[in-house]
Enzyme design. Sequence first.
Site, PDB file in Angstrom:
ATOM      1  CG  ASP A   1      38.288  43.375  37.247  1.00  0.00           C
ATOM      2  OD1 ASP A   1      39.070  42.177  37.337  1.00  0.00           O
ATOM      3  OD2 ASP A   1      37.737  43.814  38.200  1.00  0.00           O
TER       4      ASP A   1
ATOM      5  CG  ASP B   1      35.863  38.939  41.552  1.00  0.00           C
ATOM      6  OD1 ASP B   1      35.047  38.570  42.266  1.00  0.00           O
ATOM      7  OD2 ASP B   1      36.734  38.491  40.735  1.00  0.00           O
TER       8      ASP B   1
ATOM      9  CG  ASP C   1      37.197  46.948  40.787  1.00  0.00           C
ATOM     10  OD1 ASP C   1      38.047  46.250  39.890  1.00  0.00           O
ATOM     11  OD2 ASP C   1      36.810  46.638  41.758  1.00  0.00           O
TER      12      ASP C   1
END
Length: 223
Positions: free
Chosen positions: A12, A14, A173
């Site tokens: 991922d 961000d 996250d």
Amino acid sequence: MHDFPFAVIGFDLDGTLLDTSRDLTDAVNHALAEAGRPLLSLDVVKPMIGGGAKKMLERSLEATGGCSEEETKRLYGLLLAFYEENLSNGTVAFPGMIDALDRLSAMNVKLAICTNKFERFAEKLLTELDLRDRFAAVIGGDTMGKGNAKPSAAPIHEMITRAGGGRAAFVGDSIYDVMAAKNAGIPSIAVSFGFLNQAVEELGADAIIDHYDALIATLERLG
């Protein structure tokens, strides 16, 4: 020395590879200011990140009193325009990330990104930070068409294909990341330093790391 167990490692963007929270908060606050709303702090905006810019804006508007669909659409355009012009001003790599990517590349592991950020924003951000050449593929939230962003498996499968195929794992996250990996049938690692809106243990990832120093060993264990 044994072979590394994965051919492709996906990330991922961000909250996983990059701390983009300052620039995203600035974009949210630009839209809120245009609407005459109170501005939000970095800590308030961080948990709103992960599902794409529109969802982030909707959450920020809900937090400041709600908003009509028409006004939300107007503010969304303002947010995107502001972010596109300022998306790398305050964004930084998480500690140890560059070294971990270097180590994986040295083992001939292909690196790739699957993000819910628009593809053009991801490409621009990575280019401005001199990171784009490290990745064999960059899949955005709009790359696969409407309804095919994470947690759909479609962008994960496309990421793996564009990176050359083979056994893969995914690092993220958020619940979107973990569910996308599960839906694609690959193992997932959650980072505890990301933009969490729940306890990292509740995401259901196959492993958790607190720092990029632990990534290689964790991947080897999962493999």
